[in-house]
Design a protein around this motif. Structure first.
Motif, PDB file in Angstrom:
ATOM      1  N   VAL A 112     -16.752  92.398  51.804  1.00  0.00           N
ATOM      2  CA  VAL A 112     -15.974  92.776  50.620  1.00  0.00           C
ATOM      3  C   VAL A 112     -15.983  91.633  49.613  1.00  0.00           C
ATOM      4  O   VAL A 112     -16.141  91.849  48.408  1.00  0.00           O
ATOM      5  CB  VAL A 112     -14.531  93.172  51.013  1.00  0.00           C
ATOM      6  CG1 VAL A 112     -13.642  93.307  49.782  1.00  0.00           C
ATOM      7  CG2 VAL A 112     -14.542  94.466  51.810  1.00  0.00           C
ATOM      8  N   GLU A 113     -15.853  90.419  50.097  1.00  0.00           N
ATOM      9  CA  GLU A 113     -15.884  89.244  49.209  1.00  0.00           C
ATOM     10  C   GLU A 113     -17.201  89.183  48.440  1.00  0.00           C
ATOM     11  O   GLU A 113     -17.208  88.951  47.228  1.00  0.00           O
ATOM     12  CB  GLU A 113     -15.705  87.977  50.050  1.00  0.00           C
ATOM     13  CG  GLU A 113     -15.716  86.705  49.264  1.00  0.00           C
ATOM     14  CD  GLU A 113     -15.610  85.475  50.165  1.00  0.00           C
ATOM     15  OE1 GLU A 113     -16.200  84.442  49.781  1.00  0.00           O
ATOM     16  OE2 GLU A 113     -14.967  85.550  51.225  1.00  0.00           O
ATOM     17  N   TYR A 114     -18.319  89.438  49.123  1.00  0.00           N
ATOM     18  CA  TYR A 114     -19.617  89.384  48.439  1.00  0.00           C
ATOM     19  C   TYR A 114     -19.852  90.588  47.535  1.00  0.00           C
ATOM     20  O   TYR A 114     -20.503  90.463  46.500  1.00  0.00           O
ATOM     21  CB  TYR A 114     -20.769  89.169  49.432  1.00  0.00           C
ATOM     22  CG  TYR A 114     -20.903  87.701  49.737  1.00  0.00           C
ATOM     23  CD1 TYR A 114     -21.578  86.857  48.863  1.00  0.00           C
ATOM     24  CD2 TYR A 114     -20.292  87.150  50.851  1.00  0.00           C
ATOM     25  CE1 TYR A 114     -21.666  85.497  49.104  1.00  0.00           C
ATOM     26  CE2 TYR A 114     -20.373  85.788  51.100  1.00  0.00           C
ATOM     27  CZ  TYR A 114     -21.061  84.970  50.220  1.00  0.00           C
ATOM     28  OH  TYR A 114     -21.135  83.622  50.452  1.00  0.00           O
ATOM     29  N   TYR A 115     -19.338  91.764  47.912  1.00  0.00           N
ATOM     30  CA  TYR A 115     -19.398  92.891  46.979  1.00  0.00           C
ATOM     31  C   TYR A 115     -18.736  92.493  45.666  1.00  0.00           C
ATOM     32  O   TYR A 115     -19.252  92.747  44.590  1.00  0.00           O
ATOM     33  CB  TYR A 115     -18.643  94.114  47.526  1.00  0.00           C
ATOM     34  CG  TYR A 115     -19.350  94.948  48.562  1.00  0.00           C
ATOM     35  CD1 TYR A 115     -20.643  95.426  48.353  1.00  0.00           C
ATOM     36  CD2 TYR A 115     -18.702  95.314  49.737  1.00  0.00           C
ATOM     37  CE1 TYR A 115     -21.260  96.233  49.295  1.00  0.00           C
ATOM     38  CE2 TYR A 115     -19.313  96.112  50.681  1.00  0.00           C
ATOM     39  CZ  TYR A 115     -20.589  96.572  50.458  1.00  0.00           C
ATOM     40  OH  TYR A 115     -21.202  97.375  51.383  1.00  0.00           O
ATOM     41  N   CYS A 116     -17.563  91.887  45.775  1.00  0.00           N
ATOM     42  CA  CYS A 116     -16.788  91.535  44.578  1.00  0.00           C
ATOM     43  C   CYS A 116     -17.443  90.436  43.755  1.00  0.00           C
ATOM     44  O   CYS A 116     -17.259  90.370  42.538  1.00  0.00           O
ATOM     45  CB  CYS A 116     -15.364  91.139  44.974  1.00  0.00           C
ATOM     46  SG  CYS A 116     -14.409  92.548  45.613  1.00  0.00           S
ATOM     47  N   LYS A 117     -18.233  89.584  44.383  1.00  0.00           N
ATOM     48  CA  LYS A 117     -18.937  88.507  43.673  1.00  0.00           C
ATOM     49  C   LYS A 117     -20.228  88.996  43.022  1.00  0.00           C
ATOM     50  O   LYS A 117     -20.792  88.310  42.176  1.00  0.00           O
ATOM     51  CB  LYS A 117     -19.328  87.393  44.654  1.00  0.00           C
ATOM     52  CG  LYS A 117     -18.196  86.548  45.143  1.00  0.00           C
ATOM     53  CD  LYS A 117     -18.749  85.492  46.098  1.00  0.00           C
ATOM     54  CE  LYS A 117     -17.653  84.602  46.634  1.00  0.00           C
ATOM     55  NZ  LYS A 117     -18.191  83.583  47.545  1.00  0.00           N
ATOM     56  N   SER A 118     -20.694  90.154  43.445  1.00  0.00           N
ATOM     57  CA  SER A 118     -22.019  90.630  43.047  1.00  0.00           C
ATOM     58  C   SER A 118     -21.976  91.593  41.876  1.00  0.00           C
ATOM     59  O   SER A 118     -21.041  92.355  41.712  1.00  0.00           O
ATOM     60  CB  SER A 118     -22.704  91.316  44.243  1.00  0.00           C
ATOM     61  OG  SER A 118     -22.820  90.412  45.319  1.00  0.00           O
ATOM     62  N   GLU A 119     -23.044  91.548  41.101  1.00  0.00           N
ATOM     63  CA  GLU A 119     -23.196  92.477  39.973  1.00  0.00           C
ATOM     64  C   GLU A 119     -23.994  93.708  40.399  1.00  0.00           C
ATOM     65  O   GLU A 119     -23.769  94.807  39.907  1.00  0.00           O
ATOM     66  CB  GLU A 119     -23.927  91.758  38.833  1.00  0.00           C
ATOM     67  CG  GLU A 119     -24.145  92.602  37.621  1.00  0.00           C
ATOM     68  CD  GLU A 119     -24.883  91.868  36.517  1.00  0.00           C
ATOM     69  OE1 GLU A 119     -25.351  92.552  35.590  1.00  0.00           O
ATOM     70  OE2 GLU A 119     -25.008  90.630  36.571  1.00  0.00           O
ATOM     71  N   ILE A 120     -24.943  93.491  41.308  1.00  0.00           N
ATOM     72  CA  ILE A 120     -25.848  94.558  41.736  1.00  0.00           C
ATOM     73  C   ILE A 120     -25.889  94.587  43.253  1.00  0.00           C
ATOM     74  O   ILE A 120     -25.951  93.550  43.911  1.00  0.00           O
ATOM     75  CB  ILE A 120     -27.270  94.326  41.193  1.00  0.00           C
ATOM     76  CG1 ILE A 120     -27.258  94.284  39.666  1.00  0.00           C
ATOM     77  CG2 ILE A 120     -28.237  95.401  41.692  1.00  0.00           C
ATOM     78  CD1 ILE A 120     -28.566  93.819  39.043  1.00  0.00           C
ATOM     79  N   PHE A 121     -25.877  95.793  43.802  1.00  0.00           N
ATOM     80  CA  PHE A 121     -26.014  95.988  45.243  1.00  0.00           C
ATOM     81  C   PHE A 121     -27.339  96.709  45.474  1.00  0.00           C
ATOM     82  O   PHE A 121     -27.636  97.698  44.812  1.00  0.00           O
ATOM     83  CB  PHE A 121     -24.862  96.830  45.789  1.00  0.00           C
ATOM     84  CG  PHE A 121     -25.020  97.185  47.239  1.00  0.00           C
ATOM     85  CD1 PHE A 121     -24.776  96.254  48.230  1.00  0.00           C
ATOM     86  CD2 PHE A 121     -25.435  98.458  47.603  1.00  0.00           C
ATOM     87  CE1 PHE A 121     -24.941  96.570  49.571  1.00  0.00           C
ATOM     88  CE2 PHE A 121     -25.598  98.791  48.935  1.00  0.00           C
ATOM     89  CZ  PHE A 121     -25.351  97.847  49.916  1.00  0.00           C
TER      90      PHE A 121
END
Length: 173
Positions: free
Chosen positions: A61-70
């Motif tokens: 979840v932390e990295y989802y929130c840091k990311s612009e694109i998945f």
């Protein structure tokens, strides 16, 4: 990081971004059989990639929130809950043209780029387009409610139950 998830094709697409002078930093979560080859390609080409290893749900979840694109290139996702998680974190999405996620991601066409998961060029193009896209992913309250774990689970139970019953009616096991 296994071949079915298209991770080597992704790292080769990131190499193309470097060659095209695109500014990015990629985070790759997971471990597996393709990890060594991916790291070798990234290191040999000076790619701005951080390999995170295995993450727990809180870290994801932390990295989802840091990311612009998945990005997920698994061509046979049955539903793709990871795409919902990414949408809730306001991520733009790169994914295959096939899989269960296509049904609901069409609602977000401005923030989703469908690719041929076997084509480095197509993936690189999708990444470039999503990097250039300044449209923030916003889910309505109705969409958020539709995608709760409870509702998704109920949908899957109902869907599978009805298809299992159809299979029994037609003599399939």
């Amino acid at each position: 990081l296994v071949s079915a998830k298209g991770v080597l094709v992704l790292i080769k697409a990131l190499k193309r971004l470097n060659e095209n002078g695109v500014n990015y930093h990629a985070f790759i979560a997971g471990t597996g059989e393709e990890e060594t080859a991916m790291k070798e390609i990234a290191n040999a080409n000076g790619l701005p990639v951080t390999f995170l290893g295995r993450l727990n749900q809180e870290q994801l979840v932390e990295y989802y929130c840091k990311s612009e694109i998945f990005v997920s290139l698994n061509h046979s996702e049955p539903f793709g809950i990871v795409f919902l998680e990414a949408l809730l974190a306001h991520c733009k999405i790169i994914c295959p043209k096939t899989g269960g996620q296509v049904e609901y991601l069409n609602e977000f066409h401005q923030s989703v780029y469908y690719v041929d998961e076997n084509s480095c060029d197509d993936i690189a193009t999708g990444l470039e387009k999503m990097i250039e896209c300044d449209k923030l992913v916003e889910l309505s309250n109705c969409q958020k409610e539709k995608f709760t774990y409870k509702n998704v689970a109920n949908y899957m139970i109902d869907y599978l139950s009805s298809n299992i019953l159809k299979g029994i009616e037609y003599g399939k096991k």
